[in-house]
Design a protein around this motif. Structure first.
Motif, PDB file in Angstrom:
ATOM      1  N   UNK A 163       0.813  -1.207   0.000  1.00  0.00           N
ATOM      2  CA  UNK A 163       0.000   0.000   0.000  1.00  0.00           C
ATOM      3  C   UNK A 163       0.847   1.257   0.000  1.00  0.00           C
ATOM      4  N   UNK A 164       2.072   1.169   0.574  1.00  0.00           N
ATOM      5  CA  UNK A 164       2.956   2.325   0.602  1.00  0.00           C
ATOM      6  C   UNK A 164       3.620   2.626  -0.716  1.00  0.00           C
ATOM      7  N   UNK A 165       3.406   1.789  -1.729  1.00  0.00           N
ATOM      8  CA  UNK A 165       3.979   1.989  -3.059  1.00  0.00           C
ATOM      9  C   UNK A 165       5.501   2.012  -2.998  1.00  0.00           C
ATOM     10  N   UNK A 166       6.094   1.007  -2.358  1.00  0.00           N
ATOM     11  CA  UNK A 166       7.542   0.941  -2.234  1.00  0.00           C
ATOM     12  C   UNK A 166       8.171   0.552  -3.562  1.00  0.00           C
ATOM     13  N   UNK A 167       9.240   1.239  -3.946  1.00  0.00           N
ATOM     14  CA  UNK A 167      10.024   0.832  -5.104  1.00  0.00           C
ATOM     15  C   UNK A 167      11.121  -0.140  -4.681  1.00  0.00           C
ATOM     16  N   UNK A 168      11.689   0.070  -3.491  1.00  0.00           N
ATOM     17  CA  UNK A 168      12.726  -0.816  -2.943  1.00  0.00           C
ATOM     18  C   UNK A 168      12.276  -1.243  -1.556  1.00  0.00           C
ATOM     19  N   UNK A 169      12.385  -2.541  -1.286  1.00  0.00           N
ATOM     20  CA  UNK A 169      12.021  -3.047   0.043  1.00  0.00           C
ATOM     21  C   UNK A 169      13.038  -4.091   0.479  1.00  0.00           C
ATOM     22  N   UNK A 170      13.668  -3.860   1.623  1.00  0.00           N
ATOM     23  CA  UNK A 170      14.539  -4.831   2.280  1.00  0.00           C
ATOM     24  C   UNK A 170      13.765  -5.405   3.446  1.00  0.00           C
ATOM     25  N   UNK A 171      13.602  -6.724   3.466  1.00  0.00           N
ATOM     26  CA  UNK A 171      12.829  -7.401   4.500  1.00  0.00           C
ATOM     27  C   UNK A 171      13.744  -8.360   5.256  1.00  0.00           C
ATOM     28  N   UNK A 172      14.175  -7.930   6.462  1.00  0.00           N
ATOM     29  CA  UNK A 172      15.016  -8.760   7.330  1.00  0.00           C
ATOM     30  C   UNK A 172      16.280  -9.239   6.597  1.00  0.00           C
ATOM     31  N   UNK A 173      16.907  -8.331   5.864  1.00  0.00           N
ATOM     32  CA  UNK A 173      18.068  -8.702   5.052  1.00  0.00           C
ATOM     33  C   UNK A 173      19.312  -8.833   5.924  1.00  0.00           C
TER      34      UNK A 173
ATOM     35  N   UNK B 274      15.559  -3.936   7.808  1.00  0.00           N
ATOM     36  CA  UNK B 274      14.288  -3.572   7.192  1.00  0.00           C
ATOM     37  C   UNK B 274      14.374  -2.118   6.756  1.00  0.00           C
ATOM     38  N   UNK B 275      14.153  -1.848   5.480  1.00  0.00           N
ATOM     39  CA  UNK B 275      13.951  -0.456   5.079  1.00  0.00           C
ATOM     40  C   UNK B 275      13.275  -0.402   3.713  1.00  0.00           C
ATOM     41  N   UNK B 276      12.706   0.745   3.417  1.00  0.00           N
ATOM     42  CA  UNK B 276      11.911   0.916   2.215  1.00  0.00           C
ATOM     43  C   UNK B 276      12.228   2.253   1.566  1.00  0.00           C
ATOM     44  N   UNK B 277      12.087   2.301   0.266  1.00  0.00           N
ATOM     45  CA  UNK B 277      12.181   3.553  -0.483  1.00  0.00           C
ATOM     46  C   UNK B 277      10.962   3.624  -1.390  1.00  0.00           C
ATOM     47  N   UNK B 278      10.222   4.709  -1.292  1.00  0.00           N
ATOM     48  CA  UNK B 278       9.038   4.875  -2.120  1.00  0.00           C
ATOM     49  C   UNK B 278       9.424   5.190  -3.563  1.00  0.00           C
TER      50      UNK B 278
ATOM     51  N   UNK C  73      11.991  -5.291  -5.537  1.00  0.00           N
ATOM     52  CA  UNK C  73      12.080  -4.067  -6.325  1.00  0.00           C
ATOM     53  C   UNK C  73      10.792  -3.947  -7.126  1.00  0.00           C
ATOM     54  N   UNK C  74      10.127  -2.816  -6.974  1.00  0.00           N
ATOM     55  CA  UNK C  74       8.870  -2.549  -7.675  1.00  0.00           C
ATOM     56  C   UNK C  74       7.825  -3.633  -7.387  1.00  0.00           C
ATOM     57  N   UNK C  75       7.801  -4.100  -6.138  1.00  0.00           N
ATOM     58  CA  UNK C  75       6.798  -5.052  -5.711  1.00  0.00           C
ATOM     59  C   UNK C  75       7.051  -6.492  -6.085  1.00  0.00           C
ATOM     60  N   UNK C  76       8.216  -6.795  -6.654  1.00  0.00           N
ATOM     61  CA  UNK C  76       8.519  -8.157  -7.096  1.00  0.00           C
ATOM     62  C   UNK C  76       9.804  -8.647  -6.444  1.00  0.00           C
ATOM     63  N   UNK C  77       9.913  -9.939  -6.200  1.00  0.00           N
ATOM     64  CA  UNK C  77      11.156 -10.475  -5.638  1.00  0.00           C
ATOM     65  C   UNK C  77      12.345 -10.136  -6.522  1.00  0.00           C
ATOM     66  N   UNK C  78      13.411  -9.685  -5.893  1.00  0.00           N
ATOM     67  CA  UNK C  78      14.620  -9.281  -6.607  1.00  0.00           C
ATOM     68  C   UNK C  78      15.771 -10.220  -6.290  1.00  0.00           C
TER      69      UNK C  78
END
Length: 273
Positions: free
Chosen positions: A16-26, A40-44, A79-84
């Motif tokens: 919902x936050x429209x993240x372009x980059x998402x690190x999940x417990x990396x 954990x961090x995100x970039x819109x 990245x852009x909502x898809x596994x990278x």
């Protein structure tokens, strides 16, 4: 190196936050050294985020993971909502293969600390080679775009010069044009002025400020130049020992930092300057 298992997310669509980059417990380890610790961090999308902190805190490792120069030890990058960092496999997600990574990183351009230009190619060839080979552009189309980018970075008259005949600042401008020629949605900047003579820094920083303000790019920047970080950023993240210590808008981070570690770091930067 053994990697920690990653379960498949329930929904691969953008959050919902429209993240372009998402690190999940990396997690990223080099042997016994943990460089990123369950990060954990995100970039819109279209957000400009700068990472600051002491050397060795994990900032550049984040960029190297996004450029697929390194692989995660654990956790998930999207990245852009898809596994990278991973791709669908039996029973969940598995570490991405080279084909998946090659496609996934097309959205991403990077300008390195060192210019990394091909010395045997002139400026125009340095800019157009990747669009022709990787994006399937015709040579004519790539050169038309290359000329536009050289005009934008102030080097319209240097198209047929070789890198050895350019100053450091000019080479970094070519590197910026080369990254933009790949039509990225995300631009990574890794200490892009640290290898330049002091009198050349301001010109490159001014160019990047203009690009940040006028483009639709998502920008993730690592820098030790605090004035540049303040000017270019929507949000600043303070890193230490592979974790985010503080996250906020530049006026808060640089004007009224909440965390003592941030205050200590900024004071050390001021004293060193």
């Amino acid at each position: 190196m053994e990697r920690e298992p990653v379960p498949a997310p329930a929904d691969a669509a953008p959050a919902a936050g429209d993240w372009m980059i998402r690190f999940d417990q990396v997690v990223k380890r080099f042997g016994d050294l943990t460089v990123l610790d369950h990060l954990d961090f995100h970039v819109r999308a279209k957000e400009r985020v700068t990472l600051i902190g002491p050397s060795g805190s994990g900032k550049t490792t984040i960029l190297r993971l996004l450029m697929t120069l390194e692989r995660v030890t654990g956790g998930l990058i999207e990245v852009d909502g898809r596994p990278f960092s991973h791709m669908p496999g039996r029973g969940g997600l598995v570490p991405a293969n080279e084909k998946h990574l090659r496609v996934a990183r097309r959205k991403i351009g990077m300008v390195f600390q060192q210019f990394n230009l091909f010395p045997n190619m002139d400026v125009m060839r340095n800019i157009t080679e990747a669009p022709v080979r990787s994006l399937g552009r015709s040579r004519e189309e790539a050169e038309t775009r290359g000329a536009e980018l050289l005009e934008m970075v102030g080097l319209a008259d240097k198209a047929h010069e070789h890198p050895a005949r350019l100053s450091g600042g000019q080479q970094q401008r070519v590197a910026i044009a080369r990254a933009l020629a790949m039509e990225p949605e995300i631009l990574l900047l890794d200490e892009v002025t640290s290898a330049l003579d002091p009198e050349l820094v301001a010109g490159v920083q001014c160019l990047l400020r203009d690009i940040a303000q006028e483009s639709q790019l998502t920008i993730l920047c690592v820098t030790h130049e605090m004035h540049f970080a303040r000017d270019i950023s929507d949000r600043v993240l303070m890193f230490d020992r592979g974790r985010i210590v503080e996250d906020g808008p530049p006026e808060q981070i640089f004007g009224e930092p909440r965390e003592q570690r941030t205050r200590d770091f900024l004071q050390a930067v001021i004293e060193a300057g």
